[in-house]
Write a protein that holds these residues in place. Structure first.
Motif, PDB file in Angstrom:
ATOM      1  N   ASP A  69       0.827  -1.207   0.000  1.00  0.00           N
ATOM      2  CA  ASP A  69       0.000   0.000   0.000  1.00  0.00           C
ATOM      3  C   ASP A  69       0.863   1.260   0.000  1.00  0.00           C
ATOM      4  N   ALA A  70       1.955   1.257   0.770  1.00  0.00           N
ATOM      5  CA  ALA A  70       2.838   2.420   0.855  1.00  0.00           C
ATOM      6  C   ALA A  70       3.592   2.668  -0.447  1.00  0.00           C
ATOM      7  N   SER A  71       3.757   1.645  -1.254  1.00  0.00           N
ATOM      8  CA  SER A  71       4.525   1.787  -2.500  1.00  0.00           C
ATOM      9  C   SER A  71       3.738   2.494  -3.599  1.00  0.00           C
ATOM     10  N   LYS A  72       2.447   2.648  -3.437  1.00  0.00           N
ATOM     11  CA  LYS A  72       1.613   3.286  -4.461  1.00  0.00           C
ATOM     12  C   LYS A  72       1.840   4.800  -4.464  1.00  0.00           C
ATOM     13  N   ASN A  93       3.642   7.143   3.260  1.00  0.00           N
ATOM     14  CA  ASN A  93       4.945   6.504   3.119  1.00  0.00           C
ATOM     15  C   ASN A  93       5.662   6.281   4.455  1.00  0.00           C
ATOM     16  N   TYR A  94       4.895   6.109   5.510  1.00  0.00           N
ATOM     17  CA  TYR A  94       5.506   5.826   6.806  1.00  0.00           C
ATOM     18  C   TYR A  94       4.579   4.911   7.607  1.00  0.00           C
ATOM     19  N   LEU A  95       5.171   4.231   8.567  1.00  0.00           N
ATOM     20  CA  LEU A  95       4.431   3.385   9.498  1.00  0.00           C
ATOM     21  C   LEU A  95       4.714   3.889  10.900  1.00  0.00           C
ATOM     22  N   THR A  96       3.704   3.879  11.745  1.00  0.00           N
ATOM     23  CA  THR A  96       3.888   4.273  13.138  1.00  0.00           C
ATOM     24  C   THR A  96       3.893   3.027  14.025  1.00  0.00           C
ATOM     25  N   GLY A  97       4.268   3.210  15.260  1.00  0.00           N
ATOM     26  CA  GLY A  97       4.194   2.111  16.209  1.00  0.00           C
ATOM     27  C   GLY A  97       2.778   1.583  16.327  1.00  0.00           C
ATOM     28  N   LYS A  98       1.813   2.481  16.224  1.00  0.00           N
ATOM     29  CA  LYS A  98       0.407   2.081  16.292  1.00  0.00           C
ATOM     30  C   LYS A  98       0.048   1.186  15.098  1.00  0.00           C
ATOM     31  N   GLY A 129       6.735   6.829  17.363  1.00  0.00           N
ATOM     32  CA  GLY A 129       7.839   6.486  16.467  1.00  0.00           C
ATOM     33  C   GLY A 129       7.349   6.346  15.039  1.00  0.00           C
ATOM     34  N   LYS A 130       8.246   6.572  14.093  1.00  0.00           N
ATOM     35  CA  LYS A 130       7.889   6.494  12.681  1.00  0.00           C
ATOM     36  C   LYS A 130       8.966   5.738  11.919  1.00  0.00           C
ATOM     37  N   ILE A 131       8.527   4.874  11.041  1.00  0.00           N
ATOM     38  CA  ILE A 131       9.421   4.235  10.089  1.00  0.00           C
ATOM     39  C   ILE A 131       9.053   4.825   8.735  1.00  0.00           C
ATOM     40  N   VAL A 132       9.986   5.560   8.140  1.00  0.00           N
ATOM     41  CA  VAL A 132       9.734   6.195   6.853  1.00  0.00           C
ATOM     42  C   VAL A 132      10.171   5.238   5.747  1.00  0.00           C
ATOM     43  N   LEU A 133       9.275   5.018   4.799  1.00  0.00           N
ATOM     44  CA  LEU A 133       9.532   4.111   3.686  1.00  0.00           C
ATOM     45  C   LEU A 133       9.851   4.941   2.448  1.00  0.00           C
ATOM     46  N   SER A 134      10.950   4.586   1.780  1.00  0.00           N
ATOM     47  CA  SER A 134      11.340   5.356   0.605  1.00  0.00           C
ATOM     48  C   SER A 134      12.027   4.462  -0.415  1.00  0.00           C
ATOM     49  N   ASP A 135      12.339   5.052  -1.548  1.00  0.00           N
ATOM     50  CA  ASP A 135      13.083   4.372  -2.615  1.00  0.00           C
ATOM     51  C   ASP A 135      12.368   3.139  -3.148  1.00  0.00           C
ATOM     52  N   PHE A 136      11.072   3.244  -3.373  1.00  0.00           N
ATOM     53  CA  PHE A 136      10.346   2.136  -3.982  1.00  0.00           C
ATOM     54  C   PHE A 136      10.705   2.077  -5.459  1.00  0.00           C
ATOM     55  N   SER A 137      10.738   0.895  -5.997  1.00  0.00           N
ATOM     56  CA  SER A 137      11.080   0.706  -7.406  1.00  0.00           C
ATOM     57  C   SER A 137      10.153  -0.339  -8.006  1.00  0.00           C
ATOM     58  N   ASP A 138       9.945  -0.230  -9.316  1.00  0.00           N
ATOM     59  CA  ASP A 138       9.152  -1.248  -9.996  1.00  0.00           C
ATOM     60  C   ASP A 138      10.038  -2.228 -10.763  1.00  0.00           C
ATOM     61  N   LYS A 139      11.344  -2.138 -10.507  1.00  0.00           N
ATOM     62  CA  LYS A 139      12.282  -3.038 -11.172  1.00  0.00           C
ATOM     63  C   LYS A 139      12.302  -4.390 -10.468  1.00  0.00           C
ATOM     64  N   GLU A 140      12.546  -5.423 -11.241  1.00  0.00           N
ATOM     65  CA  GLU A 140      12.610  -6.772 -10.693  1.00  0.00           C
ATOM     66  C   GLU A 140      13.812  -6.905  -9.756  1.00  0.00           C
TER      67      GLU A 140
END
Length: 118
Positions: free
Chosen positions: A57-60, A65-70, A80-91
């Motif tokens: 879901d976050a890759s769309k 683009n982040y997840l919390t402890g909750k 707290g936050k986990i930030v998600l980045s650098d998504f790619s559509d490459k294999e």
């Protein structure tokens, strides 16, 4: 997990449907355990299918683009936050992690205690 100031990896977490590998890069320690071993320790939302769905879901484009402890079912880390980045559509090709002999396998309690102090 990167240390923002130095952009150095301080910890690595690898999750598969059956196993979890947690590596302390700074202390050269690691824990490798099955989900069955960690069943009573992991939050209920930490099952592989739930994590996979959150990441997908976050890759769309335009998605949160982040997840919390909750989000992860860890109320004590709610802010707290986990930030998600650098998504790619490459294999990609996933290879099992290989650690050098400098890393020492420890019990999950020891490594978890150390990581909570970070």
């Amino acid at each position: 997990f990167l240390m923002p100031i130095l952009r150095s990896e301080v910890a690595r977490l690898e999750i598969t449907p059956d196993d979890i590998l947690l590596v302390d890069r700074m202390g050269k320690r690691y824990v490798q355990a099955s989900r069955k071993e960690l069943k009573g320790i992991l939050p209920k939302k930490a099952d592989f299918a739930h994590l996979e769905k959150m990441l997908f879901d976050a890759s769309k484009p335009g998605a949160k683009n982040y997840l919390t402890g909750k989000d992860l079912g860890i109320p004590s880390l709610e802010k707290g936050k986990i930030v998600l980045s650098d998504f790619s559509d490459k294999e990609i090709t996933l290879k099992p992690p290989q650690l050098s002999s400098r890393y020492v396998k420890v019990e999950w309690t020891e490594l978890l205690e150390m990581l909570m102090k970070l």
